[in-house]
Design an enzyme around this catalytic site. Structure first.
Site, short mmCIF file in Angstrom:
data_model
loop_
_atom_site.label_atom_id
_atom_site.label_comp_id
_atom_site.label_asym_id
_atom_site.label_seq_id
_atom_site.Cartn_x
_atom_site.Cartn_y
_atom_site.Cartn_z
N SER A 157 0.78 -1.06 0.19
CA SER A 157 -0.20 -0.03 0.07
C SER A 157 0.92 1.25 -0.01
O SER A 157 1.45 1.60 -0.92
CB SER A 157 -0.88 0.06 0.99
OG SER A 157 -1.95 1.04 0.91
N ASP A 190 10.00 5.64 -9.95
CA ASP A 190 9.52 6.51 -11.26
C ASP A 190 10.48 7.67 -11.61
O ASP A 190 10.52 8.12 -12.49
CB ASP A 190 8.01 6.86 -11.12
CG ASP A 190 7.22 5.76 -11.76
OD1 ASP A 190 7.64 4.64 -12.10
OD2 ASP A 190 6.07 6.13 -11.80
N LYS A 210 -0.77 -4.33 -3.37
CA LYS A 210 -2.09 -3.62 -2.97
C LYS A 210 -1.98 -2.16 -3.71
O LYS A 210 -1.50 -1.43 -3.06
CB LYS A 210 -2.01 -3.78 -1.34
CG LYS A 210 -3.40 -2.86 -0.89
CD LYS A 210 -3.57 -2.82 0.64
CE LYS A 210 -4.66 -2.16 1.05
NZ LYS A 210 -4.67 -0.71 0.62
#
Length: 729
Positions: free
Chosen positions: A476, A487, A501
């Site tokens: 999460s 990224d 998740k």
């Protein structure tokens, strides 16, 4: 059906593994067939909330298919190991299966309570059978029998006789474990009889509220794996865990047999400040204020005792305490404490510095700062009050980074292993400590609208080399942070592929609709959105894939989002513009080579890898032998291996394993051990050598050296126009 039971945990497993949560009055309470008015209203409210697309991300019609899933999930929550119900029981329950959806919708919970009552009866039957076996001559371990403990995919036992056969092997395994630990027959019989009796009492003590919450969660888990119902007490505990604070005496409690025992005294709390408490002391009575009646709490549920002890700060509570070394019939000592607000510092972010000598090939020594973050915690109420002083994972990490800057460390590893997530806001703000403004996460709502949440504060708290350590237990919010760092090319991600998740949950208090002043109906934690990384990829099901991978400890088919039968699928949306600080593609092969060369000569890393392989092989077997000679040989090999490794640590000058002398299986369960000694072992475990953390620091140090020594490589990995700080100097 394969469910990774995190929400709908087996009540038996809770009773066995966490007797502190469900131990209660010895006789328990019957499960009445009719729900209370509050339960009927709550069931209807939960249905209304989860069937409304304005709230739920993926609302589902309460049709025949869903009724069948509720039925299956409910049975799994009660008897996931299939050790109590028979195929005959299940056949009788099938009459209720088509009406499970109507039960939720109307609040008519009688079918669920009927099944629950039968569950309690079947547990009582099994406990009686197990205790009777202890008096029989069945404990010869010279044959080739085995206990096949993994029954998730097994069929329901045909009848009581088939269950008898299963339980006989289970009891024999319990006996053999204690025998191998050196216990004599009379002691084994006494230990197991008490164990089974406690198990029976634990389940007998489950009441209507337990049945209600279990059934509603069987419904919520059919909507999606991360939607839960929390009754008022559970909701309060959730808030407490997120805020890392409570109001009480400052002691961690557990249940042992019929008595609540102090497991740990929390530093700085009233109990510690009094100097009158220690681990192992037993609380047998509680009184409120200076003159409130003393209540005998022996045999009570732990959560009921805790409710009596906790209370608003600056109020008094009186406790009758029997020291751990005294007999239970000794006269208790009465102690008066004034409650205070307790900060749970043990669960907050912590730091250390790892010093790494220069490699033989040359270069400088490096000092890598490590921050271990167990959760993305936040005091929601404190933040809403705007008084400025609230618990926050980001604030704690920022403070530790400031100290690292003062100490002049060469890089930082953020350890998110087994960090299951927490506050989305904290994940965003924590990312902002390492990037200079920009999007962190894209949030897609049920209608398809996508909003972008990000860091709007200029500047960073740490602009130097960064690595993020993750494993399969990182989920999460941990995946949002690690994925965003990846990224942005802001740091290296090391470890295992994460949980997967990729959904966002919100806490909704049900009392807001009936405009109730109190807290009668509880809360729902429901999925409201799916999140995507700045690059457009979801972590859902797939997780975050590390740049440098360590050996896999657990397969995706055994643990993680991919094990849920109704998990959302992976998808991708358009990327949003974001700065790319670096591209490690050219650097990774060099780091992999250095990593492989180093761990080939790293004894601790090799030991860990061997243990992982052995553990995975044992899990694949899904059974244990009941042949004493075979089990004894296995135990002797394990003991010899531990001793051999400890001697090698001494010879190599490595840190010793503080648990090397106490790792042999003692055959006991958590609530059966000496509380003080067990708590001490738990503390010692925190100091065990951690080869994965050290190797992560070494990988980051390698990256710093490579980029410092190779200008051409540095220009490829960290273009000068986008260098965020001191990766290359």
């Amino acid at each position: 059906m394969k469910l990774n039971r995190i929400v709908t945990v087996s009540l038996l497993a809770l009773a066995l593994a966490l007797p502190l949560g469900f131990m209660a009055h010895a006789e328990g309470e019957p499960i009445p067939g009719a729900p209370t008015a509050e339960q009927t209203t709550t069931s209807r409210l939960v249905y209304g909330l989860l069937s409304d697309s304005r709230y739920a991300y993926r609302p589902r019609p309460l049709d025949a298919t869903m009724s069948s899933e509720i039925f299956d999930h409910y049975l799994e929550s009660l008897d996931g190991a299939k050790l109590f119900f028979t195929a005959q029981d299940i056949a009788r329950f099938r009459a209720h299966e088509p009406g499970m959806g109507d039960s939720v919708r109307s609040g008519d919970l009688e079918p669920a309570y009927t099944i629950f009552a039968m569950y309690k009866q079947r547990v009582a039957d099994r406990v009686a059978y197990a205790r009777a076996l202890l008096e029989q001559d069945i404990f010869d371990f010279s044959g080739n029998d085995r206990w096949e403990y993994d029954r998730e995919e097994a069929p329901w036992a045909a009848d009581a006789a088939a269950l008898d056969a299963l339980w006989k092997q289970s009891v024999r395994n319990d006996w053999l474990r204690l025998k191998l630990a050196g216990k004599k027959p009379d002691e084994i019989r006494k230990t197991l009889d008490r164990r089974y009796l406690n198990m029976g009492n634990s389940v007998a003590a489950l009441d209507q509220e337990d049945a209600f919450q279990s059934f509603l969660n069987a419904y919520t888990s059919t909507v999606d794996p991360h939607t839960d119902y929390m009754n008022p007490r559970t909701a309060k505990l959730f808030t407490q865990s997120m805020s890392l604070s409570l109001e009480g005496i400052g002691a961690q409690l557990q249940k042992q047999d019929d008595v609540v025992v102090i497991r740990e005294v929390i530093a700085g709390g009233p109990a510690a400040m009094s100097g009158k408490f220690k681990a192992g002391d037993r609380i047998v009575g509680v009184g409120q204020g200076a003159s409130g009646a003393m209540e005998d709490v022996v045999g009570w549920r732990l959560d009921d005792v805790v409710e009596k002890i906790k209370g608003p700060k600056d109020t008094q509570v009186r406790l009758d305490v029997i020291p751990g070394e005294a007999t239970l019939d000794s006269k208790p000592v009465r102690i008066v404490l004034t409650r205070a607000r307790i900060k749970l510092e043990e669960q907050a972010a912590k730091s250390e510095i790892i010093s790494l000598p220069a490699p033989a090939s040359g270069g400088a020594d490096k000092r890598i700062g490590v921050i271990k973050l167990p959760a993305f915690y936040q005091d929601f109420e404190g933040r809403r009050s705007r008084h400025g002083d609230y618990t926050s994972a980001t604030r704690d990490v920022a403070r530790l980074l400031q100290q690292f800057r003062a100490d002049g460390v060469d890089g930082v590893v953020l350890d998110l292993r087994n960090n299951g997530g927490g506050s989305l806001n904290e994940a965003i703000e924590l990312t902002g400590l390492f990037i200079d403004k920009g999007p962190v996460v894209q949030v897609r709502e049920s209608g398809g609208r996508v909003s972008v949440e990000g860091d709007r504060t200029p500047g960073v708290s740490w602009d130097g080399p960064l690595a993020v350590l993750i494993n399969r237990g990182s989920a999460s919010a941990s995946e949002i942070f690690a994925g965003a760092i990846q990224d942005y090319g802001r740091g290296l991600v090391i470890g295992e592929t994460s949980f997967g998740k990729g959904t966002v949950q919100n806490i909704v208090p049900l009392d807001r609709w009936p405009a109730n002043e109190g807290d009668k109906y509880g809360h729902v934690k429901l999925t409201i959105a799916q999140f995507f990384l700045p690059g457009g990829s979801s972590t859902q099901n797939r997780g975050v894939v590390p740049d440098i991978a360590f050996p896999v400890t657990v397969d995706a088919g055994e643990f993680g989002e991919s094990t849920y039968d109704n998990a959302l699928e992976w998808r991708q949306i358009a990327a949003v513009p974001h700065q790319r600080y670096g591209d490690f593609a050219q650097l990774l092969p060099k780091l992999e080579a250095l990593h492989a060369e180093r761990v080939a000569g790293d004894k601790e890393f090799q030991w860990w890898s061997a243990d992982v392989a052995e553990f995975r092989a044992e899990r694949e077997k899904k059974y244990v032998s009941l042949n004493e000679a075979e089990r004894r040989a296995e135990r002797d090999r394990d003991e010899a291996k531990r001793k051999r490794r400890q001697e090698q640590r001494k010879a190599l000058g490595l840190a010793l394993d503080p648990l090397a002398e106490s790792s042999t299986d003692d055959g006991l369960q958590a609530g059966e051990r000496n509380v003080a000694e067990d708590a001490a072992r738990e503390k010692a475990a925190e100091k065990r050598p951690d080869p994965l953390l050290r190797e992560s620091a070494a990988i980051l140090a390698d990256a710093v050296r490579l980029l410092n020594n190779d200008r051409q490589l540095s220009a490829q990995v960290l273009p000068e126009s986008t260098v965020p700080g001191r990766w290359a100097q």
